[in-house]
Write a protein that holds these residues in place. Structure first.
Motif, PDB file in Angstrom:
ATOM      1  N   LEU A 266       0.822  -1.026  -0.050  1.00  0.00           N
ATOM      2  CA  LEU A 266       0.038   0.121   0.034  1.00  0.00           C
ATOM      3  C   LEU A 266       0.814   1.236  -0.083  1.00  0.00           C
ATOM      4  O   LEU A 266       0.736   2.268  -0.878  1.00  0.00           O
ATOM      5  N   ARG A 267       1.797   1.376   0.737  1.00  0.00           N
ATOM      6  CA  ARG A 267       2.503   2.606   0.983  1.00  0.00           C
ATOM      7  C   ARG A 267       3.675   2.644  -0.007  1.00  0.00           C
ATOM      8  O   ARG A 267       4.128   3.787  -0.300  1.00  0.00           O
ATOM      9  N   VAL A 268       4.153   1.466  -0.321  1.00  0.00           N
ATOM     10  CA  VAL A 268       5.306   1.662  -1.555  1.00  0.00           C
ATOM     11  C   VAL A 268       4.892   2.556  -2.786  1.00  0.00           C
ATOM     12  O   VAL A 268       5.756   3.014  -3.518  1.00  0.00           O
ATOM     13  N   THR A 269       3.519   2.607  -2.910  1.00  0.00           N
ATOM     14  CA  THR A 269       3.029   3.434  -4.249  1.00  0.00           C
ATOM     15  C   THR A 269       3.465   4.842  -4.006  1.00  0.00           C
ATOM     16  O   THR A 269       3.679   5.784  -4.804  1.00  0.00           O
ATOM     17  N   ILE A 270       3.697   5.451  -2.620  1.00  0.00           N
ATOM     18  CA  ILE A 270       3.870   6.754  -2.545  1.00  0.00           C
ATOM     19  C   ILE A 270       5.324   7.310  -3.043  1.00  0.00           C
ATOM     20  O   ILE A 270       5.495   7.982  -3.933  1.00  0.00           O
ATOM     21  N   PRO A 271       6.497   6.418  -2.509  1.00  0.00           N
ATOM     22  CA  PRO A 271       7.675   7.061  -2.909  1.00  0.00           C
ATOM     23  C   PRO A 271       7.864   6.585  -4.772  1.00  0.00           C
ATOM     24  O   PRO A 271       8.631   7.618  -5.302  1.00  0.00           O
ATOM     25  N   LEU A 272       7.231   5.699  -4.829  1.00  0.00           N
ATOM     26  CA  LEU A 272       7.402   5.475  -6.439  1.00  0.00           C
ATOM     27  C   LEU A 272       6.562   6.426  -7.245  1.00  0.00           C
ATOM     28  O   LEU A 272       7.186   6.761  -8.168  1.00  0.00           O
ATOM     29  N   HIS A 273       5.480   7.030  -6.744  1.00  0.00           N
ATOM     30  CA  HIS A 273       4.930   8.329  -7.318  1.00  0.00           C
ATOM     31  C   HIS A 273       5.792   9.682  -7.456  1.00  0.00           C
ATOM     32  O   HIS A 273       6.003  10.089  -8.540  1.00  0.00           O
ATOM     33  N   ASN A 274       6.290   9.596  -6.325  1.00  0.00           N
ATOM     34  CA  ASN A 274       7.461  10.849  -6.170  1.00  0.00           C
ATOM     35  C   ASN A 274       8.572  10.650  -7.182  1.00  0.00           C
ATOM     36  O   ASN A 274       8.827  11.689  -7.648  1.00  0.00           O
ATOM     37  N   MET A 275       9.003   9.554  -7.037  1.00  0.00           N
ATOM     38  CA  MET A 275      10.071   9.327  -7.919  1.00  0.00           C
ATOM     39  C   MET A 275       9.704   9.621  -9.482  1.00  0.00           C
ATOM     40  O   MET A 275      10.466  10.240 -10.283  1.00  0.00           O
ATOM     41  N   ALA A 276       8.408   9.006  -9.835  1.00  0.00           N
ATOM     42  CA  ALA A 276       8.004   9.462 -11.094  1.00  0.00           C
ATOM     43  C   ALA A 276       7.961  11.013 -11.499  1.00  0.00           C
ATOM     44  O   ALA A 276       8.229  11.422 -12.652  1.00  0.00           O
ATOM     45  N   LEU A 277       7.450  11.793 -10.558  1.00  0.00           N
ATOM     46  CA  LEU A 277       7.303  13.206 -10.368  1.00  0.00           C
ATOM     47  C   LEU A 277       8.812  14.022 -10.885  1.00  0.00           C
ATOM     48  O   LEU A 277       8.919  14.935 -11.425  1.00  0.00           O
ATOM     49  N   ILE A 278       9.727  13.157 -10.135  1.00  0.00           N
ATOM     50  CA  ILE A 278      11.097  13.714 -10.462  1.00  0.00           C
ATOM     51  C   ILE A 278      11.535  13.540 -11.880  1.00  0.00           C
ATOM     52  O   ILE A 278      12.171  14.464 -12.549  1.00  0.00           O
ATOM     53  N   HIS A 279      11.361  12.388 -12.383  1.00  0.00           N
ATOM     54  CA  HIS A 279      11.563  12.141 -13.577  1.00  0.00           C
ATOM     55  C   HIS A 279      10.902  12.960 -14.522  1.00  0.00           C
ATOM     56  O   HIS A 279      11.408  13.558 -15.708  1.00  0.00           O
ATOM     57  N   GLU A 280       9.622  13.366 -14.252  1.00  0.00           N
ATOM     58  CA  GLU A 280       8.763  14.277 -14.989  1.00  0.00           C
ATOM     59  C   GLU A 280       9.416  15.714 -15.012  1.00  0.00           C
ATOM     60  O   GLU A 280       9.631  16.327 -16.231  1.00  0.00           O
TER      61      GLU A 280
END
Length: 332
Positions: A266-280
């Protein structure tokens, strides 16, 4: 299945409960069901609730008032974790009445804290503060310094949410002073992170980062992986605000690795989403989309409430990639 895993513990406890039930060992069954519910809470909340409901029935049968109160409180905690504030409050108040009848002031103080947390969840901050004050007074009578520190920390959190930042800092400071006196490393880690949150709200990013670094070191000292993951994720946010995208990315990646190690889907999606925003932000759209595909896959598998938001993020990044591709084609 590896020995000592939570799932193996569940199997052992369930077998033990079946044997105790068959033997008519109600006292042993009550204890086993309570332990089983604690283990299940991180694995399957539905089964944890069933175990607690059975424990309450057993306690009621043998007129174990303490067992009844504990079963009700733990059931309240389950509903609390799911955001079922009203049901949680009902269960907490039933447990509270039993403990008051028994005259167990230690448990009365603790359950008052649970009630205040649920009220805070409902946004009833003033009533939550009044309830924390009642808990605080009892803990002072009981000379429960560790409990006092925790309650001061909770009061600080409520005051911060009410916009009383000076009051929040004062409460956190009182809690921190007690934790330093006791050598409560984990408590200090939590309080320092909360004080950092005040600085974040004031956009004092450097001060927030310094406090979060201190908090992280303390979590590492006691081996609290969940605390480390949460702090790393917050540090990523702060470092991103400071313009340190690479540092932020590394923090998020560290949080992701810890949560994956804990099996916290459940919580692992939070840093994954944030990592995607850095790439963006860096214009690395394909890498961002790859991570968002992973997030969305998890969302769909577990019915995550952030699925709509994550699909919107994916669509926005995809549009940016398509625009850049079209621009290159037109330039050629």
């Amino acid at each position: 299945m590896a020995p000592g895993t939570p799932n193996e513990m569940v199997e052992t406890l369930e077998a033990q409960a079946r044997a105790q039930e068959a033997q008519g060992n109600q006292v042993g069954l009550l204890e086993t069901l309570s332990t089983l519910a604690t283990v299940l809470r991180e694995l399957d909340e539905g089964r944890a609730r069933s175990a607690l409901e059975q424990a309450y029935r057993v306690a009621l049968t043998i007129q174990d008032q303490q067992g009844m109160a504990q079963g009700l409180r733990q059931l309240g905690v389950l509903y609390h974790l799911q955001g079922g504030w009203d049901r949680a409050l009902e269960l907490y108040h039933r447990a509270l009445a039993l403990q008051r009848e028994a005259g167990d002031q230690t448990w009365v103080a603790m359950i008052l804290g649970n009630v205040a947390e649920a009220l805070q969840g409902k946004g009833e901050f003033r009533v939550a503060l009044e309830t924390y004050d009642a808990s605080l007074a009892l803990k002072m009578e009981l000379q429960d310094e560790r409990g006092l520190a925790l309650t001061w920390n909770n009061i600080g959190t409520v005051k911060a949410r009410m916009g009383d930042l000076a009051g929040a800092m004062q409460a956190f400071g009182k809690g921190l002073a007690i934790q330093e006196k006791l050598g409560d490393i984990l408590g200090k880690a939590v309080t320092l992170a909360n004080i950092a949150g005040i600085h974040q709200g004031q956009r004092s990013w450097r001060e927030a980062r310094e406090l979060l670094e201190q908090s992280l070191a303390l979590y590492e000292m006691v081996g609290d992986a969940m605390g480390r993951a949460a702090t790393l994720n917050t540090l990523g946010f702060v470092q991103r605000r400071l313009g340190d995208l690479e540092g932020a990315y590394q923090r998020y990646a560290g949080a992701k690795d810890l949560l994956q190690g804990l099996g916290d889907v459940l919580r692992v999606t939070i840093p994954l989403h944030n990592m995607a925003l850095i790439h963006e932000e860096r214009g690395e759209y394909r890498e961002a989309l790859r991570l968002m595909e992973e997030v969305i896959s998890i969302d769909k598998r577990i019915g995550h409430p952030d699925l709509r938001r994550d699909l919107q993020t994916f669509g926005r990044i995809r549009e940016k990639l398509d625009r850049r591709r079209d621009q290159r084609l037109s330039n050629n």
